[in-house]
Design an enzyme around this catalytic site. Structure first.
Site, PDB file in Angstrom:
ATOM      1  N   HIS A   1     -14.552  -3.580   8.276  1.00  0.00           N
ATOM      2  CA  HIS A   1     -13.815  -3.078   7.052  1.00  0.00           C
ATOM      3  C   HIS A   1     -14.002  -4.143   5.758  1.00  0.00           C
ATOM      4  O   HIS A   1     -13.131  -4.128   5.106  1.00  0.00           O
ATOM      5  CB  HIS A   1     -12.374  -2.653   7.363  1.00  0.00           C
ATOM      6  CG  HIS A   1     -12.270  -1.745   8.365  1.00  0.00           C
ATOM      7  ND1 HIS A   1     -12.921  -0.325   8.286  1.00  0.00           N
ATOM      8  CD2 HIS A   1     -11.886  -1.629   9.463  1.00  0.00           C
ATOM      9  CE1 HIS A   1     -12.360   0.137   9.401  1.00  0.00           C
ATOM     10  NE2 HIS A   1     -11.799  -0.378  10.186  1.00  0.00           N
TER      11      HIS A   1
ATOM     12  N   GLU B   1      -2.934   6.571   8.475  1.00  0.00           N
ATOM     13  CA  GLU B   1      -3.836   7.325   7.790  1.00  0.00           C
ATOM     14  C   GLU B   1      -4.823   8.131   8.532  1.00  0.00           C
ATOM     15  O   GLU B   1      -5.167   7.562   9.661  1.00  0.00           O
ATOM     16  CB  GLU B   1      -4.708   6.530   6.743  1.00  0.00           C
ATOM     17  CG  GLU B   1      -4.045   6.191   5.463  1.00  0.00           C
ATOM     18  CD  GLU B   1      -4.975   5.397   4.740  1.00  0.00           C
ATOM     19  OE1 GLU B   1      -6.207   5.436   4.733  1.00  0.00           O
ATOM     20  OE2 GLU B   1      -4.385   4.805   3.691  1.00  0.00           O
TER      21      GLU B   1
ATOM     22  N   ARG C   1      -5.729  -8.357  -8.827  1.00  0.00           N
ATOM     23  CA  ARG C   1      -6.598  -9.770  -8.854  1.00  0.00           C
ATOM     24  C   ARG C   1      -8.112  -9.638  -9.198  1.00  0.00           C
ATOM     25  O   ARG C   1      -8.440  -8.105  -9.365  1.00  0.00           O
ATOM     26  CB  ARG C   1      -6.559 -10.271  -7.561  1.00  0.00           C
ATOM     27  CG  ARG C   1      -7.063  -9.455  -6.331  1.00  0.00           C
ATOM     28  CD  ARG C   1      -7.326 -10.346  -5.222  1.00  0.00           C
ATOM     29  NE  ARG C   1      -7.569  -9.429  -4.002  1.00  0.00           N
ATOM     30  CZ  ARG C   1      -8.803  -9.050  -3.577  1.00  0.00           C
ATOM     31  NH1 ARG C   1     -10.048  -9.197  -4.212  1.00  0.00           N
ATOM     32  NH2 ARG C   1      -8.739  -8.155  -2.297  1.00  0.00           N
TER      33      ARG C   1
ATOM     34  N   LYS D   1       0.932  -1.036  -0.078  1.00  0.00           N
ATOM     35  CA  LYS D   1       0.145  -0.160   0.026  1.00  0.00           C
ATOM     36  C   LYS D   1       0.936   1.135  -0.125  1.00  0.00           C
ATOM     37  O   LYS D   1       0.509   2.222  -0.330  1.00  0.00           O
ATOM     38  CB  LYS D   1      -0.797  -0.194   1.125  1.00  0.00           C
ATOM     39  CG  LYS D   1      -1.998  -1.014   1.266  1.00  0.00           C
ATOM     40  CD  LYS D   1      -2.899  -0.806   2.338  1.00  0.00           C
ATOM     41  CE  LYS D   1      -4.271  -1.109   2.212  1.00  0.00           C
ATOM     42  NZ  LYS D   1      -4.480  -2.800   2.217  1.00  0.00           N
TER      43      LYS D   1
HETATM   44  P1  ADP Z   1      -7.884  -3.618   2.542  1.00  0.00           P
HETATM   45  O1  ADP Z   1      -6.691  -4.129   2.155  1.00  0.00           O
HETATM   46  O2  ADP Z   1      -8.209  -4.391   3.879  1.00  0.00           O
HETATM   47  O3  ADP Z   1      -9.055  -3.892   1.794  1.00  0.00           O
HETATM   48  P2  ADP Z   1      -8.402  -1.015   2.387  1.00  0.00           P
HETATM   49  O4  ADP Z   1      -7.306   0.054   2.384  1.00  0.00           O
HETATM   50  O5  ADP Z   1      -8.688  -1.190   1.042  1.00  0.00           O
HETATM   51  O6  ADP Z   1      -7.750  -2.288   3.023  1.00  0.00           O
HETATM   52  O7  ADP Z   1      -9.558  -0.518   3.176  1.00  0.00           O
HETATM   53  C1  ADP Z   1     -10.563  -1.237   3.588  1.00  0.00           C
HETATM   54  C2  ADP Z   1     -11.751  -0.406   4.124  1.00  0.00           C
HETATM   55  O8  ADP Z   1     -11.360   0.176   5.319  1.00  0.00           O
HETATM   56  C3  ADP Z   1     -12.284   0.757   3.201  1.00  0.00           C
HETATM   57  O9  ADP Z   1     -13.063   0.069   2.249  1.00  0.00           O
HETATM   58  C4  ADP Z   1     -13.060   1.694   4.080  1.00  0.00           C
HETATM   59  O10 ADP Z   1     -14.251   1.186   4.556  1.00  0.00           O
HETATM   60  C5  ADP Z   1     -11.842   1.449   5.394  1.00  0.00           C
HETATM   61  N1  ADP Z   1     -10.729   2.415   5.273  1.00  0.00           N
HETATM   62  C6  ADP Z   1      -9.651   2.537   4.926  1.00  0.00           C
HETATM   63  N2  ADP Z   1      -9.041   3.322   4.783  1.00  0.00           N
HETATM   64  C7  ADP Z   1      -9.701   4.416   5.680  1.00  0.00           C
HETATM   65  C8  ADP Z   1      -9.622   5.921   6.143  1.00  0.00           C
HETATM   66  N3  ADP Z   1      -8.372   6.447   5.739  1.00  0.00           N
HETATM   67  N4  ADP Z   1     -10.636   6.576   6.685  1.00  0.00           N
HETATM   68  C9  ADP Z   1     -11.775   5.629   6.810  1.00  0.00           C
HETATM   69  N5  ADP Z   1     -12.178   4.364   6.779  1.00  0.00           N
HETATM   70  C10 ADP Z   1     -11.031   3.848   5.911  1.00  0.00           C
HETATM   71  P1  ADP Z   2     -12.412  -7.777  -2.157  1.00  0.00           P
HETATM   72  O1  ADP Z   2     -11.412  -6.941  -1.735  1.00  0.00           O
HETATM   73  O2  ADP Z   2     -12.438  -8.712  -3.395  1.00  0.00           O
HETATM   74  O3  ADP Z   2     -13.580  -6.973  -2.262  1.00  0.00           O
HETATM   75  P2  ADP Z   2     -12.790  -8.473   0.545  1.00  0.00           P
HETATM   76  O4  ADP Z   2     -12.498  -7.130   0.756  1.00  0.00           O
HETATM   77  O5  ADP Z   2     -14.256  -8.943   1.352  1.00  0.00           O
HETATM   78  O6  ADP Z   2     -13.032  -8.768  -0.904  1.00  0.00           O
HETATM   79  O7  ADP Z   2     -11.818  -9.533   1.073  1.00  0.00           O
HETATM   80  C1  ADP Z   2     -10.474  -9.334   1.070  1.00  0.00           C
HETATM   81  C2  ADP Z   2      -9.747 -10.467   1.065  1.00  0.00           C
HETATM   82  O8  ADP Z   2     -10.267 -11.602   1.407  1.00  0.00           O
HETATM   83  C3  ADP Z   2      -9.224 -10.713  -0.176  1.00  0.00           C
HETATM   84  O9  ADP Z   2      -7.774 -11.104  -0.186  1.00  0.00           O
HETATM   85  C4  ADP Z   2     -10.126 -11.703  -0.801  1.00  0.00           C
HETATM   86  O10 ADP Z   2      -9.221 -12.222  -1.857  1.00  0.00           O
HETATM   87  C5  ADP Z   2     -10.173 -12.455   0.248  1.00  0.00           C
HETATM   88  N1  ADP Z   2     -11.691 -13.394   0.350  1.00  0.00           N
HETATM   89  C6  ADP Z   2     -12.859 -12.559   0.671  1.00  0.00           C
HETATM   90  N2  ADP Z   2     -13.702 -13.566   0.252  1.00  0.00           N
HETATM   91  C7  ADP Z   2     -13.048 -14.618   0.046  1.00  0.00           C
HETATM   92  C8  ADP Z   2     -13.844 -15.957  -0.216  1.00  0.00           C
HETATM   93  N3  ADP Z   2     -15.008 -16.147  -0.226  1.00  0.00           N
HETATM   94  N4  ADP Z   2     -12.645 -16.907  -0.525  1.00  0.00           N
HETATM   95  C9  ADP Z   2     -11.472 -16.585  -0.688  1.00  0.00           C
HETATM   96  N5  ADP Z   2     -10.831 -15.376  -0.182  1.00  0.00           N
HETATM   97  C10 ADP Z   2     -11.938 -14.441   0.047  1.00  0.00           C
END
Ligand code: ADP
Ligand code: ADP
Ligand code: MG
Length: 687
Positions: free
Chosen positions: A239, A204, A295, A120
């Protein structure tokens, strides 16, 4: 479409995504090869593939994460390609490289792109370079607690700690106060190291009510990148997404243009090929880059339905070397699609995963207007080893409201038995007025959902039960004939306003009644469940006990009469049961209503289950990650005792009160079931 240069594909995954990829293989005339662990011998994905190979014990580490074993299977089975699905090895650059080195086609982006975007921190740097806004934060190398504390202070609380290599909400912690930063950082680093083999974290600014909007991109090996519009995934718990849709109900065409352009420029800067997702958060008209997922995404389905495309087929064609066959301006929404994720989990207990055998499962596979991507079928087990998803349910329509209406109908007809699921929660969600209006945010569930919120007792029942209890409460003997609202006492009380909490079938409602004017039967009545206001209106309310000595034959029972706005005058029969409970009959069904202590909002956050005050039970099936105390230690209230890990979360069991540790029942690495006693405490002698 030219035929693909591969004939046999290994799917290095399980569950619904493996089943989904197997379907694409069938359609493209490719032989599909499954791999499976001990726990998955009878799994649906094994049945969905043409061939299947055993790869090891149930724990993912020893099976689905064994890249070397999987590549060996692919070799022996004479496969030409490997699709990683999502999760497991999908974002593992080392695995992608090993697949390519073994002479197999890797269905995904290049290992280099995975590496850059998998961090990230690195991804944010690229975003900044190409002028895409990022959330203010600290993305530096120095990971010392002191440095992080200083940076957090600069950013301003609340801050969000994130694992740089993170995913699935894991390794993420919101810290409200400076004094909690160190513990949060240590936990996030530990979680990050265990889950991703990399302890680096970043900080963040924590936005309070953002929306999550992401852009699907497709790139080819020749350097072309297009986007396939956006998805909104703001409805999340821990999240993690539970409902997604495409397009987003909030984006204006101009905003869509800016957002998608940013996503494409980022993907180009990363030299991205194949399918990927650029995630943003959006608040107050501004969007900020979050991360890129290199992915296929769980919710790729809504893009497929809203645009009428097949992303898995696209992935395979790109992996086969094809140049993108569509231009950006050919991409157009044909409708609106919504997905909900049906999970084996318990919304009443903080959405913790549940396990067990699915004894009944009825999914509408025959309905041509519903898409079901299921990972299990009736009779299958939900084990503690993997993601507890049962199925994704996708509905579409020409408009959002059509898709949503359809979703309500589909969920209304679903049936799942044997495991606790979030089905009632999903029904509540898709019926919520704010969801209907498209007012979504990642804080939605925290804001609106309270345990049991989805099981509203009918409002007339709540009002009637509360009226009987409120108007009788001050008179001691509940068995005494309840009072009429015209009695002097009731009148006096009513002037002050009456209110109380009531438990109806396990769910708590707050009801308040106050007199509004001179008319003795008119009451300003408010019914709430948590923050949901179910009724706030002036209504006509009368308590009509059965007249003394009424003939048994042809008699009219004791009733509460309730006249709600725009409704007929209802007469609900009532009676007194044991333990001060009132029974109310409505629509030929009897409801028991009783006074309740005020609903504790902590209930859903409570992270430890007590069978009694001193025996701390495991709240979920999982593995003991850390034992922080030993027998004989004295502990303070709230002190962390044991950390349990299951699926995608880490869970700290804390002392409910101060005392000494009488026994620690498990050691690190042990597997525990729900309800297993983890620690026993003694209260200090002085208490
Ligand atoms: P992950 O790798 O677990 O998907 P992300 O960075 O995509 O992590 O964040 C997942 C979720 O966490 C976001 O969809 C949002 O709901 C919340 N989130 C992430 N960063 C922030 C932020 N700076 N402020 C508020 N919510 C956040
Ligand atoms: P995405 O980021 O695809 O919207 P999530 O944030 O819910 O999905 O899931 C985050 C992580 O968990 C990712 O690494 C995703 O690949 C894994 N994951 C979520 N649901 C599944 C599932 N049903 N089987 C395997 N891996 C999953
Ligand atoms: Mg994410």
């Amino acid at each position: 479409m030219p035929s693909l240069p591969f004939h046999k594909l290994l799917i290095a995954n399980r569950g619904e995504i493996a089943v989904r990829i197997a379907r694409a293989c069938r359609e493209l005339d490719i032989t599909s090869v499954a791999v499976y662990s001990e726990a998955d011998r009878d799994a649906l994905h094994v049945r969905a593939c043409d061939e299947a190979y055993f790869i090891g014990p149930s724990s993912a580490k020893e099976s689905y994460l064994r890249g070397d074993v999987i590549i060996e299977v692919a070799r022996q089975a004479a496969c030409d390609a490997i699709h990683p699905g999502f999760g497991f090895l999908a974002e593992n650059a080392g695995f992608a490289r090993a697949v390519i080195e073994a002479g197999l086609t890797w269905v995904g982006p290049s290992p280099e792109a995975i590496t850059i975007m998998g961090s990230k921190i690195e991804a944010k740097k690229i975003a900044q370079r190409v002028g895409v806004p990022v959330v203010p934060g600290y993305f530096g190398e120095d990971q010392s607690p002191d440095k992080l504390a200083v940076e957090a202070g600069k950013i301003g609380y609340p801050v969000l700690i994130k694992a740089s290599a993170g995913g699935g909400g894991k390794g993420m912690r919101v810290v409200e106060r400076p004094e909690d930063l160190r513990e949060g950082v240590a936990a996030a680093q530990r979680e990050a190291l265990a889950a991703f083999g990399d302890a680096s974290v970043m900080l963040e600014k924590y936005l309070n009510e953002p929306r999550h909007i992401e852009v699907q991109v497709l790139g080819d090996a020749q350097g072309h990148v297009i986007h396939l519009g956006e998805r909104e995934c703001s409805i999340q718990r821990r999240h993690q997404k539970v409902m997604e849709e495409s397009p987003s109900p909030i984006l204006t065409p101009e905003m869509r243009e800016r957002l998608t352009r940013s996503a494409v420029s980022l993907a180009k800067a990363a030299g991205y090929s194949n399918a990927g997702t650029v995630e943003f958060i959006y608040q107050d008209g501004e969007f900020y880059f979050l991360e890129m997922n290199t992915r296929l995404q769980v919710e790729h389905t809504v893009t497929e339905e809203a645009l009428d495309v097949d992303l898995v087929e696209a992935q395979l064609r790109i992996a086969a070397g094809e140049t993108l066959w569509i231009e950006q301006d050919e991409i157009e929404f044909v409708g609106h699609a919504i997905e909900v994720r049906l999970y084996a989990e318990d919304p009443e207990r903080g959405f913790l995963p549940s396990t067990g055998k699915i004894t009944a499962l009825s999914l509408p596979f025959d309905d041509p207007d519903v898409r079901i991507d299921a990972g299990v079928s009736q009779g299958d087990l939900i084990t503690p080893f993997y993601d507890p998803m049962i199925a994704k349910i996708i509905t579409s329509g020409e408009t959002r409201s059509e898709a949503l209406r359809h979703m309500r109908e589909v969920l209304g007809g679903l049936q799942v038995e044997g495991v606790r699921t979030n089905l009632d929660f999903l029904r509540w969600l898709v019926s919520h007025a704010q969801v209907d209006m498209g007012n979504l945010s990642t804080g939605f569930i925290d804001k609106y959902y309270r345990p049991g919120a989805f099981l509203f007792a009918p409002v007339p029942v709540t009002v009637a039960g509360a009226a009987v209890l409120l108007l009788s409460e001050d008179y001691g003997e509940p068995a005494a004939p309840p009072l009429s609202v015209w009695s002097a006492n009731a009148w006096r009380l009513a002037l002050q306003g009456l209110s109380g909490d009531f438990l109806i079938e396990g769910h708590t409602y707050n009801v308040s009644l106050s007199r509004t004017g001179d008319d003795p039967v008119m009451w300003q009545t408010k019914v709430q469940q948590g923050e949901n206001v179910l009724l706030d209106a002036q209504i006509c309310l009368k308590l009509r006990p059965q007249p003394e000595g009424a003939a048994t034959f042809d008699r009219v029972p004791s009733v509460v009469q309730v006249e709600l706005p725009d409704a007929p005058l209802y007469s609900l029969e009532y009676g007194w049961g044991a333990d001060d409970r009132v029974s109310i009959t409505w629509d030929r069904r009897e409801y028991l209503v009783q006074s309740a202590p005020p609903l504790s909002t902590e209930r859903m956050n409570t992270n430890v289950h007590l069978s009694d005050d001193n025996s701390l039970e495991s709240p979920m099936p999982g593995k003991v990650l850390k034992v922080l105390v030993a027998s004989g230690d004295s502990v303070e209230e709230e002190q962390p005792l044991v950390i349990i890990e299951a699926m995608k979360m880490e869970f700290t069991v804390r002392a409910p009160h101060s005392g000494t540790v009488a026994a620690v029942k498990y050691k690190e690495g042990d597997q525990v079931a729900v309800g297993d006693i983890l620690v026993e405490l003694n209260k200090p002698a002085s208490q």
